[in-house]
Design a protein around this motif. Structure first.
Motif, PDB file in Angstrom:
ATOM      1  N   MET A  30      -3.476  -3.312  48.910  1.00 31.63           N
ATOM      2  CA  MET A  30      -4.801  -3.691  48.409  1.00 31.63           C
ATOM      3  C   MET A  30      -5.592  -2.467  47.958  1.00 31.63           C
ATOM      4  SD  MET A  30      -5.075  -7.001  48.516  1.00 31.63           S
ATOM      5  CE  MET A  30      -4.345  -8.434  49.304  1.00 31.63           C
ATOM      6  N   PHE A  31      -4.877  -1.522  47.347  1.00 29.48           N
ATOM      7  CA  PHE A  31      -5.511  -0.302  46.867  1.00 29.48           C
ATOM      8  C   PHE A  31      -6.641  -0.592  45.893  1.00 29.48           C
ATOM      9  CE2 PHE A  31      -5.687   3.018  43.570  1.00 29.48           C
ATOM     10  CZ  PHE A  31      -5.969   4.135  44.334  1.00 29.48           C
ATOM     11  N   SER A  32      -6.425  -1.555  45.015  1.00 32.96           N
ATOM     12  CA  SER A  32      -7.393  -1.829  43.950  1.00 32.96           C
ATOM     13  C   SER A  32      -8.681  -2.465  44.455  1.00 32.96           C
ATOM     14  CB  SER A  32      -6.757  -2.719  42.875  1.00 32.96           C
ATOM     15  OG  SER A  32      -6.270  -3.920  43.458  1.00 32.96           O
ATOM     16  N   VAL A  33      -8.678  -3.032  45.657  1.00 34.10           N
ATOM     17  CA  VAL A  33      -9.902  -3.630  46.210  1.00 34.10           C
ATOM     18  C   VAL A  33     -10.334  -2.904  47.475  1.00 34.10           C
ATOM     19  CG1 VAL A  33      -9.482  -5.894  45.201  1.00 34.10           C
ATOM     20  CG2 VAL A  33      -8.556  -5.380  47.471  1.00 34.10           C
ATOM     21  N   SER A  50      -6.893   3.726  38.522  1.00 34.30           N
ATOM     22  CA  SER A  50      -5.459   3.666  38.301  1.00 34.30           C
ATOM     23  C   SER A  50      -5.148   2.565  37.304  1.00 34.30           C
ATOM     24  CB  SER A  50      -4.732   3.389  39.629  1.00 34.30           C
ATOM     25  OG  SER A  50      -3.368   3.124  39.415  1.00 34.30           O
ATOM     26  N   LYS A  51      -4.110   2.784  36.519  1.00 31.26           N
ATOM     27  CA  LYS A  51      -3.721   1.753  35.549  1.00 31.26           C
ATOM     28  C   LYS A  51      -3.111   0.552  36.250  1.00 31.26           C
ATOM     29  CE  LYS A  51       0.887   3.700  34.639  1.00 31.26           C
ATOM     30  NZ  LYS A  51       1.810   4.222  33.600  1.00 31.26           N
ATOM     31  N   GLU A  52      -2.606   0.733  37.482  1.00 33.23           N
ATOM     32  CA  GLU A  52      -2.076  -0.391  38.246  1.00 33.23           C
ATOM     33  C   GLU A  52      -3.238  -1.119  38.929  1.00 33.23           C
ATOM     34  OE1 GLU A  52      -0.699   2.681  38.613  1.00 33.23           O
ATOM     35  OE2 GLU A  52       1.105   2.306  37.424  1.00 33.23           O
ATOM     36  N   GLY A  53      -3.458  -2.352  38.583  1.00 33.09           N
ATOM     37  CA  GLY A  53      -4.545  -3.125  39.156  1.00 33.09           C
ATOM     38  C   GLY A  53      -4.063  -4.130  40.183  1.00 33.09           C
ATOM     39  N   PHE A  54      -4.947  -5.042  40.566  1.00 34.95           N
ATOM     40  CA  PHE A  54      -4.624  -6.010  41.605  1.00 34.95           C
ATOM     41  C   PHE A  54      -3.463  -6.904  41.205  1.00 34.95           C
ATOM     42  CE2 PHE A  54      -5.222 -10.266  43.464  1.00 34.95           C
ATOM     43  CZ  PHE A  54      -5.039  -9.940  44.792  1.00 34.95           C
TER      44      PHE A  54
END
Length: 249
Positions: free
Chosen positions: A60-63, A71-75
């Motif tokens: 859950m890095f994106s939240v 980061s270009k990698e999202g949820f």
């Protein structure tokens, strides 16, 4: 007297005898493939009857509420990775019982929705079990810090016991619970045994992680890779084999 708003905790009691794989802290997509493959290889060799994914399936890095660089990698990327991983796990043990527990990282999604879009909290489409397609994969979901019993063995993710890990996370878990218990969360393999004055025997285990160990927020830690195999007998007694993994072995 008025009715109380308190809700009692209901726990999951697993009485399915046989070998159980306990694997936690995969933190997809920050996972360690070698650890996961080693764990499922042994589980297949032992014809495991069940898998307990013991918290923090996703990072859950994106939240995350903590500092993070864009980061270009999202949820959606994290979610797709976790879905693919669960499908792979199920393919390796198609007949096994799967139980997935919510860890503190998995909880980040619920907190994010409540804090950023509380009006949408009740939408079932936004609940993690539905986003992951757990029902279609035959995976049970456990949240709200409930205990999961493997026979007579109590398991927790570990964050339920407040912060801290001490020199020996397993001993700390015992001191916080005064019970025989197995936890993940600390990303370290340890165990503790103790005998009471009344001759009762206690034991506690903390299980290593299945994720990248040199994270940005704590790059020089004492984490190690690992998993546990728990053999549950017909009468609920159990045997814990707490495994460390080094370079996928």
């Amino acid at each position: 007297l008025p009715e109380s708003l308190c809700k009692p905790l209901t726990h999951l009691l697993i009485d399915t005898p046989g070998w159980w794989l306990v694997l936690g802290d995969t933190h997809f997509p920050m996972h360690d493939k070698g650890t996961i493959e080693a764990a499922f290889r042994e589980a297949r060799e032992k014809n495991a009857v069940g898998v307990l994914l013991n918290g923090d399936l996703m990072d859950m890095f994106s939240v995350s509420p903590f500092f993070r660089e864009p980061s270009k990698e999202g949820f959606l990327d994290e979610l797709d990775c976790a879905r693919q991983a669960l499908a792979w796990m199920r393919s390796r043990l198609p007949k096994a019982r799967f139980v997935l527990r919510e860890g503190n990282h998995d909880f980040r999604l619920r907190r994010y929705i409540v804090e950023r879009a509380g009006a949408l909290f009740e939408l079932p489409e936004l609940r993690l079990p539905n986003l992951l397609g757990l029902a279609e994969k035959g995976i049970e979901w456990v949240q709200d810090k409930r205990k999961v019993y493997l026979g007579k063995l109590i398991t927790l993710h570990g964050h339920e016991l407040r912060k801290g890990e001490g020199v020996n996370p397993a001993r700390l878990a015992f001191l916080r619970t005064t019970a025989t218990v197995l936890v993940n969360h600390h990303h370290r393999t340890s165990e503790h045994h103790q005998r009471g004055l009344d001759e009762r025997a206690f034991a506690a285990w903390s299980v290593g992680c299945a994720c990248y160990v040199h994270c940005d927020y704590d790059p020089y830690n004492q984490w190690n890779h690992g998993y546990a195999m728990v053999e549950v007998s017909n009468d609920g007694w159990f045997s814990v084999h707490n495994k460390r993994v080094l370079n996928g072995r």
